[in-house]
Structures are given as C-alpha cells and as structure tokens.
Design a protein around this motif. Sequence first.
Motif, PDB file in Angstrom:
ATOM      1  N   GLU A 222       8.769  -2.875  -0.187  1.00 30.07           N
ATOM      2  CA  GLU A 222       7.073  -3.123  -0.556  1.00 30.07           C
ATOM      3  C   GLU A 222       7.320  -4.865   0.391  1.00 30.07           C
ATOM      4  O   GLU A 222       7.129  -5.478  -0.292  1.00 30.07           O
TER       5      GLU A 222
ATOM      6  N   ARG B  99       3.440   0.001  -3.105  1.00 23.24           N
ATOM      7  CA  ARG B  99       3.062   0.531  -2.098  1.00 23.24           C
ATOM      8  C   ARG B  99       4.148   2.157  -2.743  1.00 23.24           C
ATOM      9  O   ARG B  99       3.965   3.251  -2.352  1.00 23.24           O
TER      10      ARG B  99
ATOM     11  N   TYR C  38      -2.339   3.583   1.874  1.00 24.90           N
ATOM     12  CA  TYR C  38      -0.888   3.287   0.579  1.00 24.90           C
ATOM     13  C   TYR C  38      -0.447   3.935   2.259  1.00 24.90           C
ATOM     14  O   TYR C  38       0.187   2.924   2.975  1.00 24.90           O
TER      15      TYR C  38
ATOM     16  N   LYS D  12       3.963  -5.738  -0.289  1.00 28.80           N
ATOM     17  CA  LYS D  12       2.450  -6.146  -1.189  1.00 28.80           C
ATOM     18  C   LYS D  12       2.164  -7.954  -1.195  1.00 28.80           C
ATOM     19  O   LYS D  12       3.399  -8.794  -1.458  1.00 28.80           O
TER      20      LYS D  12
ATOM     21  N   GLY E  75      -5.106  -5.484   2.298  1.00 29.30           N
ATOM     22  CA  GLY E  75      -5.118  -4.541   1.186  1.00 29.30           C
ATOM     23  C   GLY E  75      -6.496  -4.214   0.635  1.00 29.30           C
ATOM     24  O   GLY E  75      -6.785  -2.415   0.687  1.00 29.30           O
TER      25      GLY E  75
ATOM     26  N   ALA F 216       0.826   0.908   4.898  1.00 26.97           N
ATOM     27  CA  ALA F 216       2.391   0.736   4.677  1.00 26.97           C
ATOM     28  C   ALA F 216       2.744   0.781   6.470  1.00 26.97           C
ATOM     29  O   ALA F 216       3.370  -0.060   7.205  1.00 26.97           O
TER      30      ALA F 216
END
Length: 526
Positions: A460, A335, A388, A462, A153, A392
């Motif tokens: 999600e 996200r 993002y 993450k 990230g 993603a």
Amino acid sequence: MAEVDNTKWTAHWRLFLACGVMILSPFQYGVDFGMIGGLQAMVGFLKIYGHPSTKSPSGWNLSTERQQLISSLMTLGAFISSGFAGIAAARFGRRVCLVAACVTCCVANIIMMTTTHIAALYVGRLVIGLANGYFMTFSQLYIQESSVGQYRGLFLTGFQFFTSFGTLIGTIVDWATAKRPDKSAYLIPLGLIYVVPVFITIGVCFIPESPRWLILQGRYDEGVKSLLWLRPTGYDVNAEAMDIKTAIDREKELGNGTSAMDMFKNPVDRRRTFLAVSAVTLQAASGAMFIIAYKAYFLSMAKVEDPFAMSNVLSCIGIIAIIANSLIIVRYGRRRVLLTTGLLFCGVLQLIVAVVYDKNPGTKRTGKVIVALSCLYMFSYNGMIATYAWLAGGEIPSQRLRSHTFGLAAAVGFSTAWLTTFTAPYFINPESLNWGPRYGYIWFPSCVVGAAWVFFFLPEVKNRTLEEIDEMFEARLPARKFEAYKCVNVVMALDKGARKSVEEERRIEVLGSEKVQAETNITSSV
C-alpha cells in the motif's frame, strides 16, 4: 519531500492544465476501443468484411478469424510499442513520443478509412495499436512524474475516467450510425479518431517536459524550470528538485545502470518490476477486456434487446463508478482493499451470469438478467480495479528505471489484453464454441487468483511521494508493513533543504544590511 500543505487545488492550475492535456490520450484510446466493438455488429461494416449468416440475429456475421484479428491487432500493436517505450523515452522524452503517437494514429486512420480490403484493415488496426501503446504509456508516465503526491491518485482516476468516457463516446456514435445500410455506418465513427490527436499535438507545445525525466537526463536546471511552471507560486521547487536528484543518485549507487536489463539484476528492482507488471495485468485477469471489446456483439449474440443501446448503458455505468471512486481514492481509498474486493465481485458476477445463461439461454428474461449483472460488473471493474491497477503499476517502479519498468508493465498488460480479445471469439462466436455468456466460467477462478495475489504481495503506497516509495523498497519491507512505515531519509533531505533555504535567506539579509550600511557610510562622508 517538499510539499505545500493545505494549498487549494486552484493554486495548482498549471499542473491541472498539463495533466489535462495528458488525459486526452486515454480518451483517444477509449474512443477507438469502444468504437471497434460496435463496428463488428453493424450491417454496413459486415456487408464489406463479413458474410451472410442464419445464425446471427442481424443476418450477417464475421468469421472467427477476422473477428479475432480486427479486435486483437490493436492490442498487439500497443504491446509492441509500449514494450520499446523505455528505449524511446530515454532518448526523446514524454512530449515528443506523444506527438509521434498522434501522427501514427492519423496515418492508421487514413489506411482504415480508404480501404475495403481486409488485409489493409488489419494493417490499420496494428498501426493504430502502436499509437495507442504510446498514448497510454507516456501520458501516465508524465502524470506520475509531474504530479504532487496529494493529487497523483486523483489524476490517475481522471485518466481512467476519460478512458471510459472515450469508450462511451465511441459506443454512442456507433449507436447513432449503426442503422445506416452503407459504409457511412462505420466511416463516421472512424472520422472521430482525427480530432483528439490534433488537440494533443497543440497542447504539448504549451506545457513543460516531465521534471523527473529532465533531472534523470542530467538536465537539472531545465528540471527546475519545469517544476517552476508546474508548481504554485512560492513553492520550494529547489528542495523538490534536490529530493528528486538525491533519490536518483542513491538509486544509481545501489544499481548498475539504467538499461532494460537492470530491471532484473538487483533484487529490489526485480521485485518492483514483478509488482508493477503484475498490478497492470490485473485488468486483463478480471476478464473485462472481453466485455469492453465485444459488448455490442456479445449482447447481440445473447439476444439482448437493442444491444447498441445497452452498450451505452454499460459505458455510462462505468463512468458513474469512476466518479464515485474519485470521491474515495484521495481520502479513503486503499489500493489493496479495493482491488481485492473488486476482483472478487467481478469474479462472482461473471460466475452468476454464466450459470443463469447456462440454465435458460436465449430468453428475454435471461437477457435482462445479463444486462443487470453486466452493469454491476462494469461498476465493480471501473470503480475498484481499472484505476488502481494502472495506479499501482505506475507508482511502484524505481525512478531511474521508470520508463523501462512501466513500459514493460504496460506491454505485458496489453499482451494479456491481446490474448483475451484474440481468444474470446472462439468462445462467444456462434460459428465456433458458441458459449456466449458461459464464458464467465473461465474468469471466475482468474479473478480469485488475482485477489489472492493482491492480498499477499501488493504493498500500500497511497499518498506516498515517489521518493518515499523508493526508501520503503530499499528497506525491503514486506507488503503488509508499507502502510505504517515512517520514512527517514526523505525527512532528513527535507530538513536539509529547509536549513539551506533559511541559511540562504539569512545570507541575503546580511548582504542587504552590509549594503545599506555601506551606503550610509558614503552618505555620511559626503
């Protein structure tokens, strides 16, 4: 998945170096994007490619058709090259494709700097778009495939930062040369385009190929060597390489192959393709491409004081947003929440800009309001959408189809960006509809629809490894259950790898003991 817990980032310095080379690619893209918007408001440029106009504050203007093609042909070229990225990646890998992008970029710039004919300029813009499509696609693929989960990230935040930083550099150079009355006004900014490809070409010679790509190609030993270079000393690269190979083999068992059509045959792959494509498209759905591509021209037609300086302000605000976001994305960011919030903010801000301009067009007070709201818009877009959306879209594809899926996602993203940049002049050019900031009326509902899609469909992921993401999709979880899901297969693979490592150590100890005992026996005999 094999991880080194609580390891300082300095231990990963080689990974940071490799991803730093990759991050030069979005910088190049940003310079080009920021620069071309300013050229269209330069008198030196308009004297060659435009015409005198009493409707423009500068006394010169571009026809709607020329403005459309100059801006949109680059994104069209990026759409074409990223659409075929999967085919090129399967044969040549990430590094070779980036070198090809550097060569193509320089060829395109030679065309643009040596011509005064509009058709040749169109060709140059299309060719540089082919290079930019490779820059944006393969650099992100390399980062996604080479980074450890805890820094992925952060690196992709850096990716977006350098896109915006490149845009800022492009707009600053435009601002510095805009008042030149001759061709040097735009030739100096174009000359910058040669610099970054040289550094990228040199840099990729000193870093390894993507380990996941190598293992996918059946070059397992080379993949392990790549991981050895990218990971800290003492890192269990054999366990990570085995996790990658296991995940790829499992995907191959579930799927039929690694061709482009396999993205749609299997329901799981089809879902991942749909999600990746839609996530990247959120950038265009926010309406940002219109502001980024035409901000100097847009502010000029809105009669904002010193539009070039205000363009620099907008670019700086975008960078500040990304820096602030980098403090959030690794530890606190989600996200889904940030994308939904960012899209709603951007939609509301564009609606307010449209309403304010509709009520009091062309006044200084309105111009100040437009600048202030545009700054808030750029902060919301760069801080909550831009990073993002690409992140993603890059995390979701399956490993065996990553090149094809992310290439398709990037291609669709560029195609929607092309549609925005191609149609925007019809709305903002005074020789067409002359809406100006009223264009925001169109983007408010688009942002609302995008926010709704994120809320209901985007999972999600993450801080998940790519292997964990594979397992969650194979389990066919609904989007709302991804965040709380506990992975099983990856943990079992890790335990197996750990047991194997312990057994290997014990075997070495036993062999060492036997060797010592043998030497002792020989000495005793003597």
